[in-house]
Design an enzyme around this catalytic site. Structure first.
Site, PDB file in Angstrom:
ATOM      1  N   SER A  10      39.407  46.575  23.661  1.00 22.09           N
ATOM      2  CA  SER A  10      40.092  45.757  23.052  1.00 22.09           C
ATOM      3  C   SER A  10      41.181  46.225  21.325  1.00 22.09           C
ATOM      4  CB  SER A  10      39.045  44.798  22.166  1.00 22.09           C
ATOM      5  OG  SER A  10      38.022  46.202  21.490  1.00 22.09           O
ATOM      6  N   GLU A  12      42.806  45.173  17.007  1.00 23.09           N
ATOM      7  CA  GLU A  12      43.358  44.735  16.537  1.00 23.09           C
ATOM      8  C   GLU A  12      44.254  45.183  15.867  1.00 23.09           C
ATOM      9  OE1 GLU A  12      39.958  45.891  13.642  1.00 23.09           O
ATOM     10  OE2 GLU A  12      41.048  46.683  12.546  1.00 23.09           O
ATOM     11  N   PHE A 210      44.309  56.096   4.042  1.00 22.23           N
ATOM     12  CA  PHE A 210      43.379  55.387   4.803  1.00 22.23           C
ATOM     13  C   PHE A 210      41.784  56.177   4.893  1.00 22.23           C
ATOM     14  CE2 PHE A 210      45.978  52.798   8.052  1.00 22.23           C
ATOM     15  CZ  PHE A 210      46.802  51.898   7.293  1.00 22.23           C
ATOM     16  N   HIS A 260      37.944  50.351  20.909  1.00 24.23           N
ATOM     17  CA  HIS A 260      38.509  49.404  20.190  1.00 24.23           C
ATOM     18  C   HIS A 260      39.019  49.788  19.232  1.00 24.23           C
ATOM     19  CE1 HIS A 260      38.763  45.412  17.155  1.00 24.23           C
ATOM     20  NE2 HIS A 260      39.026  46.614  16.884  1.00 24.23           N
TER      21      HIS A 260
HETATM   22  P1  FAD Z   1      27.646  44.883   5.084  1.00 20.65           P
HETATM   23  O1  FAD Z   1      27.470  45.149   6.390  1.00 20.65           O
HETATM   24  O2  FAD Z   1      27.410  44.565   4.293  1.00 20.65           O
HETATM   25  O3  FAD Z   1      27.779  46.970   4.181  1.00 20.65           O
HETATM   26  C1  FAD Z   1      28.555  47.168   3.359  1.00 20.65           C
HETATM   27  C2  FAD Z   1      27.744  48.516   2.273  1.00 20.65           C
HETATM   28  O4  FAD Z   1      25.980  47.674   1.774  1.00 20.65           O
HETATM   29  C3  FAD Z   1      26.535  49.228   3.075  1.00 20.65           C
HETATM   30  O5  FAD Z   1      26.935  50.040   2.096  1.00 20.65           O
HETATM   31  C4  FAD Z   1      25.424  48.815   3.409  1.00 20.65           C
HETATM   32  O6  FAD Z   1      24.637  50.205   3.603  1.00 20.65           O
HETATM   33  C5  FAD Z   1      24.999  47.928   2.663  1.00 20.65           C
HETATM   34  N1  FAD Z   1      24.293  47.018   3.083  1.00 20.65           N
HETATM   35  C6  FAD Z   1      24.157  46.019   4.030  1.00 20.65           C
HETATM   36  N2  FAD Z   1      23.469  45.653   3.851  1.00 20.65           N
HETATM   37  C7  FAD Z   1      22.726  45.661   2.800  1.00 20.65           C
HETATM   38  C8  FAD Z   1      21.126  44.472   1.718  1.00 20.65           C
HETATM   39  N3  FAD Z   1      21.646  43.519   2.781  1.00 20.65           N
HETATM   40  N4  FAD Z   1      21.173  44.810   1.033  1.00 20.65           N
HETATM   41  C9  FAD Z   1      21.747  46.391   0.898  1.00 20.65           C
HETATM   42  N5  FAD Z   1      22.564  47.171   1.328  1.00 20.65           N
HETATM   43  C10 FAD Z   1      23.371  46.767   1.664  1.00 20.65           C
HETATM   44  N6  FAD Z   1      37.332  44.186   5.392  1.00 20.65           N
HETATM   45  C11 FAD Z   1      37.935  43.391   5.677  1.00 20.65           C
HETATM   46  O7  FAD Z   1      37.763  42.925   4.112  1.00 20.65           O
HETATM   47  N7  FAD Z   1      38.520  42.924   6.019  1.00 20.65           N
HETATM   48  C12 FAD Z   1      38.502  42.729   8.104  1.00 20.65           C
HETATM   49  O8  FAD Z   1      39.357  41.760   8.488  1.00 20.65           O
HETATM   50  C13 FAD Z   1      38.256  44.006   8.234  1.00 20.65           C
HETATM   51  N8  FAD Z   1      37.559  44.540   8.950  1.00 20.65           N
HETATM   52  C14 FAD Z   1      36.963  45.623   9.032  1.00 20.65           C
HETATM   53  C15 FAD Z   1      36.839  45.853  11.503  1.00 20.65           C
HETATM   54  C16 FAD Z   1      36.592  46.588  11.276  1.00 20.65           C
HETATM   55  C17 FAD Z   1      36.024  47.373  13.082  1.00 20.65           C
HETATM   56  C18 FAD Z   1      35.165  48.001  10.140  1.00 20.65           C
HETATM   57  C19 FAD Z   1      34.236  48.384  11.260  1.00 20.65           C
HETATM   58  C20 FAD Z   1      35.167  47.386   8.824  1.00 20.65           C
HETATM   59  C21 FAD Z   1      36.591  45.887   8.993  1.00 20.65           C
HETATM   60  N9  FAD Z   1      36.303  46.217   7.378  1.00 20.65           N
HETATM   61  C22 FAD Z   1      37.095  45.343   7.390  1.00 20.65           C
HETATM   62  C23 FAD Z   1      35.956  46.707   6.391  1.00 20.65           C
HETATM   63  C24 FAD Z   1      34.544  46.601   5.948  1.00 20.65           C
HETATM   64  O9  FAD Z   1      34.556  45.337   6.166  1.00 20.65           O
HETATM   65  C25 FAD Z   1      34.580  47.525   4.814  1.00 20.65           C
HETATM   66  O10 FAD Z   1      33.796  48.686   5.404  1.00 20.65           O
HETATM   67  C26 FAD Z   1      32.851  46.877   3.846  1.00 20.65           C
HETATM   68  O11 FAD Z   1      32.881  48.071   3.176  1.00 20.65           O
HETATM   69  C27 FAD Z   1      31.645  47.077   4.456  1.00 20.65           C
HETATM   70  O12 FAD Z   1      31.330  45.454   5.434  1.00 20.65           O
HETATM   71  P2  FAD Z   1      31.033  45.649   6.337  1.00 20.65           P
HETATM   72  O13 FAD Z   1      30.637  43.918   7.178  1.00 20.65           O
HETATM   73  O14 FAD Z   1      30.289  47.212   7.146  1.00 20.65           O
HETATM   74  O15 FAD Z   1      29.295  44.982   5.685  1.00 20.65           O
END
Ligand code: FAD
Length: 278
Positions: A10, A12, A210, A260
């Protein structure tokens, strides 16, 4: 390592913000579509900052006939706007999403109603049932804000169990970090595919920036070699292609279900890597 069901490749994209960028992306998309990706995904700025551009890019890719997976981040957004976007995507026939927390730029509003990606996954399932295939982010080298590796694994498992179908990793250059992560989460009861995210190496300064921001480790031997090339972009690209191709081959040989690519809206670096793979 367990072999995971094959998912293929895939790609991005980020949503371009100029006419020239949009035009170029059309050519990049066509060149990459020839490799029959499972989907193209399109990034989304936290707080909805790229919402219109993400939507337009998603539409352009969808019209070209390839499956599109918009990214959706929850930080800084309210449930009403997320709900509206989900329903719009569903009505347009989009059936894959990448669900993220996102990173709010400093000084940009409050955190919103959903604080973590597991809450967004729950929300998507509550609003739209099983309509969407949901991918979430994984961090083989730990998320930079995680208090510990163990806590990050627990948070990842919680997010998958909230209803994710697959995970895509942050990029990394150390295959063992990926294999270790997969082994650990398998032992915690997660059997969803975990697709390695691959960053082609084309420009050392950008890559270093980055990587510092997202917590991806550039091994010292790679960093030193890239530094030594200075402005010689041809050598950087040749070395980068070789290093990343070898990484991809090792991941696939070790059972990774697919790859990906973070294309940065360029086709040539990705195609060179794909051409090197068995
Ligand atoms: P989460 O899973 O919420 O985790 C974030 C942090 O919080 C981690 O340290 C985790 O341990 C902690 N955590 C998770 N759940 C909980 C909980 N319930 N209680 C307490 N702590 C918790 N960013 C963008 O803005 N736009 C994009 O389009 C984008 N695309 C991405 C695509 C990929 C494949 C990846 C790997 C990253 C992408 N990112 C994007 C970056 C991402 O948004 C950041 O890395 C962000 O800091 C974390 O997102 P997450 O969804 O992993 O968050």
């Amino acid at each position: 390592m367990n072999t995971q069901p094959p998912l293929g490749i895939s790609f991005e994209f980020f949503p371009p913000n100029t006419d020239l960028g949009r035009e170029k992306l059309g050519a990049v998309r066509d060149a990459l579509a020839a490799r029959q990706p499972r989907f193209f995904s399109v990034t989304y700025g936290a707080g909805g900052s790229t919402q219109a551009r993400t939507f337009d890019t998603v539409e352009a890719v969808r019209r070209s006939g390839t499956t599109t997976a918009p990214h959706l981040s929850c930080i800084g957004s309210d449930k009403a706007s997320l709900r509206e976007l989900l329903h719009t995507y569903r009505d347009k026939g989009i059936d894959s999403l990448v669900a993220l927390r996102g990173d709010l730029p400093s000084g940009m509003g409050g955190a919103g109603e959903l604080r973590h990606a597991n809450e967004l996954v729950e929300f998507i399932r509550a609003e739209t049932g099983d309509h969407f295939e949901i991918a979430v982010a994984a961090y083989p080298e730990a998320h930079p804000q995680a208090p510990s590796f163990e806590r990050d694994l627990e948070n990842f498992v919680r997010k998958v169990k909230a209803g994710a179908d697959l995970a895509i990793t942050q990029y990394f250059f150390n295959a063992d970090a990926y294999f270790h992560f997969v082994e650990r989460v398998r032992a915690m009861g997660v059997d969803t595919p975990i697709v390695p995210g691959i960053m082609p190496i084309t420009n050392y300064t950008k890559l270093a920036r980055f990587s510092d921001a997202c917590g991806a480790d550039i091994p010292r031997w790679i960093r030193k070699q890239l530094e030594a090339f200075g402005d010689d972009s041809e050598s950087i690209q040749a070395f980068g292609t070789e290093v990343v191709s070898r990484l991809c081959q090792r991941l696939l040989d070790g059972g990774a279900p697919g790859l990906h690519f973070y294309t940065l809206n360029q086709s040539i670096p990705v195609l060179r890597i794909l051409d090197n793979l068995r």
